[in-house]
Design a protein around this motif. Structure first.
Motif, PDB file in Angstrom:
ATOM      1  N   ASP A  41      46.090  78.322  87.053  1.00 48.64           N
ATOM      2  CA  ASP A  41      44.890  78.894  86.442  1.00 48.64           C
ATOM      3  C   ASP A  41      44.324  77.953  85.375  1.00 48.64           C
ATOM      4  O   ASP A  41      44.979  77.671  84.379  1.00 48.64           O
ATOM      5  N   SER A  54      42.858  82.811  91.302  1.00 51.43           N
ATOM      6  CA  SER A  54      42.751  83.001  89.854  1.00 51.43           C
ATOM      7  C   SER A  54      41.785  84.148  89.599  1.00 51.43           C
ATOM      8  O   SER A  54      40.888  84.405  90.405  1.00 51.43           O
ATOM      9  N   PRO A  56      35.773  78.031  80.004  1.00 53.59           N
ATOM     10  CA  PRO A  56      35.508  79.474  79.840  1.00 53.59           C
ATOM     11  C   PRO A  56      34.140  79.894  80.369  1.00 53.59           C
ATOM     12  O   PRO A  56      33.979  81.040  80.800  1.00 53.59           O
ATOM     13  N   THR A  91      36.636  80.870  90.075  1.00 51.39           N
ATOM     14  CA  THR A  91      37.949  81.375  90.484  1.00 51.39           C
ATOM     15  C   THR A  91      38.715  80.150  90.927  1.00 51.39           C
ATOM     16  O   THR A  91      38.264  79.033  90.704  1.00 51.39           O
ATOM     17  N   PHE A 144      33.967  78.525  84.866  1.00 52.23           N
ATOM     18  CA  PHE A 144      35.063  78.729  85.814  1.00 52.23           C
ATOM     19  C   PHE A 144      34.777  79.945  86.688  1.00 52.23           C
ATOM     20  O   PHE A 144      34.492  81.030  86.183  1.00 52.23           O
ATOM     21  N   GLU A 192      32.584  71.652  83.147  1.00 53.19           N
ATOM     22  CA  GLU A 192      32.192  72.515  82.034  1.00 53.19           C
ATOM     23  C   GLU A 192      31.244  71.771  81.086  1.00 53.19           C
ATOM     24  O   GLU A 192      30.242  72.319  80.627  1.00 53.19           O
ATOM     25  N   SER A 250      41.280  78.541  83.890  1.00 53.07           N
ATOM     26  CA  SER A 250      40.109  79.189  83.291  1.00 53.07           C
ATOM     27  C   SER A 250      39.956  78.863  81.805  1.00 53.07           C
ATOM     28  O   SER A 250      38.842  78.788  81.306  1.00 53.07           O
ATOM     29  N   CYS A 285      35.695  75.527  90.551  1.00 56.33           N
ATOM     30  CA  CYS A 285      36.787  76.346  91.062  1.00 56.33           C
ATOM     31  C   CYS A 285      38.076  75.592  90.824  1.00 56.33           C
ATOM     32  O   CYS A 285      38.144  74.389  91.048  1.00 56.33           O
ATOM     33  N   TYR A 327      38.581  86.196  88.482  1.00 53.72           N
ATOM     34  CA  TYR A 327      37.181  85.758  88.489  1.00 53.72           C
ATOM     35  C   TYR A 327      36.714  85.421  87.083  1.00 53.72           C
ATOM     36  O   TYR A 327      37.069  86.100  86.116  1.00 53.72           O
ATOM     37  N   GLY A 328      35.890  84.381  86.977  1.00 57.54           N
ATOM     38  CA  GLY A 328      35.288  84.042  85.692  1.00 57.54           C
ATOM     39  C   GLY A 328      34.195  85.036  85.343  1.00 57.54           C
ATOM     40  O   GLY A 328      33.753  85.825  86.183  1.00 57.54           O
TER      41      GLY A 328
END
Lengths: 347, 381
Positions: free
Chosen positions: B260, B310, B266, B271, B269, B248, B262, B255, B312-313
């Motif tokens: 999770d 997870s 934010p 999945t 991410f 990030e 995410s 991934c 999807y972003g």
């Protein structure tokens, strides 16, 4: 006698003081202080089951603590117990694998010898580096820990790997016949006896032999020791060897009494916990026994705290840390309290 | 705060102290802690053991979330312990849960707990079920009150690969892994196969850190991969936190794995592959409650609900979602076969000859020791 009283009273007072500080934390977290303290006691010493739990955890600490305590008496701060333990366990495994099939008593003795010799040599190297090349022993022993762990990983992922251990790479087993048993009908393995005997033995060596006195003299004033004709280098290396040998034996016991084969579980942090024990015990081999039991007890009680109060595992780490700092700080009090001075001997 | 042991309310006092001390003397007389306690209400009592912290954003947290879910049922009492090493200490933890909390079923979740610790403890407590996460149970060799459960997590990893294949602009993916064991290699291969099903030119760079929790090396590897132009990172280590956060920070995609992540990334991410232990643990609790026999071996993938993806972003494109959802559907109806020939390994050798198909449950896949074509790296750590 006064000295003895002092060395009991000050740590006890420090312990009580640490518990008071810890109680503050517990109260702050919104728990009933008395219940939590009672649970710590219950989990550590409250029943025979808890005692076994505590002693099993204390056993390796007694031996790894010696790895820091002995060299510290000659003035060296060594934190390489973890590495010596890994090397000792690894060499003991190698010996066990290669001798598997011979009479168990012979195999176990050979494993113990190779654990002791390899662990001893590992830390003796630190002493030699210090004496001959003036390499800082704290740094070199710490770095040797990483080397030991790297060798362990290299061997269990390669040469020694039992192909049947797919997702947890481990060495070939040493064989069930060559395992150390438990003491009587308890669940405590023979490692506890080794720990008690070795601590007692080394206490005798330190307190009752010329060799032990020489070590303390080197630690007290290395110039004076040299001037009085002591072979300082040799003595330092021998002391380091003895410390490393104790940790190496701890490694051998982990293999022979618990795991039966070498893998990354050998590197479980007992070497580092031993440093804490050695400092709290003020490098006294005999004091290591109760301190190791205390620390083992705190670790044993962690489970009950987590399960009964939903407290995190860090709770007992906080307690450990507080005790460590308070006991170290209490070192400043020695010799300053009038209660412990012989009458008529005022400063 | 209600707090009970098998001896009732804890009551600090001198009597208990004396009892404790005298227990030392009675060492030879009693073994263990006596019979398991009787509980007023017949709750299902479960014990969970983790090798790391409960909040590691990874392997241990996934199990803790499962435990928390089953603990919400009012007829279940679930206790847990974190940071339990794979030494004699785990034996003591299991015995405490059985003797002090009356646990009927124990879930020691780390791989290294199985041999020798569970195998040594289980015969002593034939009425307690020991269910180990990892799929090691062997009917011929192991006690009847031991079992295994595990999920084919490489299915959602394959789906992550599909999404990564769509999102990558450079065609270079990065995989940070602990050690080259079959489970890890299978995930790397599935991820790569998923991505190459979208774009056959995609490559995956692999770095093995040598341990399950090496945050410093994981961050170094993630940074060096970002420097090389890799634009999607994933990992197989105990805690993906460091890898996800580093990705990030470097402005590339990632991934997740285990649980999770995410919230940690934010923006980037995509999945992730997650365990769905909540379902598994609730299923077990129900079996115990209704007195059904507990199977010694529980395994499954997306179809059985043991693993999941997870969400999807926000950057994932509609096309990527559509493709991944189509493959997921095939996993769900059992028509998806990931490993079928002809398939080459990354040294050019034929790994699976043409015409051979290995379905998800095939035991052959569980000793995987090769990396598929398109992976840059070797199985030597």
């Amino acid at each position: 006698m006064h000295n003895f009283m002092e060395s009991i009273a000050i740590p006890t007072a420090a312990l009580v003081f640490s518990l008071l500080i810890f109680s503050g934390f517990v109260a702050f977290s919104g728990n009933n202080v008395l219940e939590v303290l009672a649970a710590i006691y219950q989990g550590a010493f409250g029943s025979w089951f808890s005692w076994q739990n505590t002693l099993v955890r204390a056993a390796p600490l007694m031996l790894t603590a010696l790895c820091t305590a002995l060299p510290a008496r000659s003035g060296l701060i060594i934190i390489g117990g973890e590495g010596a333990m890994v090397v000792g366990g690894l060499c003991a495994t190698l010996t066990g694998i290669s001798l598997n099939g011979l009479p168990p008593f012979f195999v176990i003795s050979s494993m113990a010898c190779s654990g002791v010799l390899s662990g001893g040599a590992w830390i003796a190297a630190v002493g030699a580096l210090k004496h001959y090349r003036n390499v800082n022993e704290t740094i070199s022993s710490l770095l040797l820990n990483y080397i030991a762990i790297a060798i362990l990983n290299f061997l269990i992922l390669g040469l020694l790997r039992d192909p049947a251990t797919l997702n947890k790479p481990s060495s070939f087993p040493i064989g069930d016949a060559n395992m150390l048993g438990t003491i009587g009908t308890t669940s405590i393995h023979a490692g506890l006896i080794f720990g008690l005997v070795v601590c007692g033995l080394l206490w005798f060596v330190i307190r009752r032999t010329t060799f032990g006195f020489s070590i303390d003299m080197i630690g007290g004033n290395i110039r004076a020791a040299q001037i009085s004709g002591l072979a300082v280098g040799k003595l330092i290396i021998i002391t380091c060897f003895l410390g490393g040998a104790a940790a190496g034996l701890a490694g051998m016991i982990e293999i022979a009494a618990v795991h039966g084969r070498a893998n990354t579980s050998l590197n479980a942090g007992y070497g580092y916990a031993g440093i804490l024990v050695a400092f709290i015990a003020r490098y006294n081999p005999l004091a290591i026994i109760p301190v190791a039991i205390l620390l083992g007890g705190i670790r044993a009680s962690s489970g009950l705290l987590q399960r009964s109060f939903d407290l995190p595992d860090a709770t007992t780490l906080v307690l450990q840390g507080i005790i460590f700092i308070v006991i170290l700080a209490s070192g400043a009090v020695y010799g300053r309290l009038n209660w412990f001075k012989p009458k008529g001997d005022s400063p | 705060m209600s707090h009970t042991t098998n001896k009732g309310k804890i009551n600090p006092g001198r009597r208990r102290l004396l009892k404790g001390l005298s227990a030392l003397g009675a060492a030879g007389l009693m073994n263990g802690f006596g019979p398991a306690p009787l509980w007023a209400a017949a709750k299902v009592k479960m014990g969970f053991i983790y090798v790391g912290p409960r909040d590691d954003y990874g392997y241990n947290q996934a199990h803790f979330e499962g435990k928390s879910a089953v603990a919400t049922l009012d007829w279940v009492k679930a206790v847990d312990e974190e940071n339990v090493p794979e030494t004699i200490e785990v034996i003591k933890t299991m015995e405490s849960m059985i003797n002090l909390d009356g646990a009927q079923v124990i879930f020691p979740t780390s791989f290294g707990y199985f041999d020798p610790h569970i195998l040594k403890t289980a015969p002593k407590y034939p009425k307690v079920m020991f269910l180990h996460c990892g799929g090691l149970w062997d009917e011929k060799k192991h006690p009847k009150n031991v079992g295994s459960y595990f999920g084919y997590i490489d299915e959602p990893v394959y789906l992550s690969g599909v999404v990564a294949g769509h999102m990558s602009k450079t065609g270079k993916l990065g995989y940070i892994a602990a050690i080259p064991i079959p489970q890890v290699l299978r995930n790397i291969n599935s991820f790569t196969l998923g991505a190459r099903s979208v774009n056959p030119k995609i490559t995956t760079n692999v770095v093995f850190t040598g341990g399950w929790a090496n945050p410093v090396k994981e961050a170094e590897a993630a940074n060096s991969m970002a420097d090389q132009g890799i634009d999607v990172l994933t990992c197989h280590v105990d805690s993906p936190k460091v890898v996800v956060q580093t990705a990030e920070k470097r402005g590339i995609y990632c991934c997740g794995y285990h649980t999770d992540q995410s919230v940690l990334a934010p923006k980037g991410f995509l999945t992730g592959a997650e365990w769905n232990w909540s379902k598994v643990y609730i299923d077990y609790a129900q079996m115990i409650k209704t007195g059904k026999p507990i199977p010694n071996l529980v395994r499954g993938g997306l179809k059985e609900g043991i693993v999941k993806s997870s969400p999807y972003g926000m950057t994932v494109t509609a096309k990527a979602k559509e493709n991944a959802d189509a493959v997921r559907k095939k996993f769900m109806d059992g028509s998806m076969i990931v490993y079928q020939g002809p398939m080459k390994d990354n040294t050019g050798k034929m790994a699976i000859p043409a015409g051979t198909r290995y379905s998800q449950t095939d035991i052959w896949l569980e000793s995987m020791n090769w990396l598929v074509e398109g992976v840059i790296g070797t199985t030597k750590s």
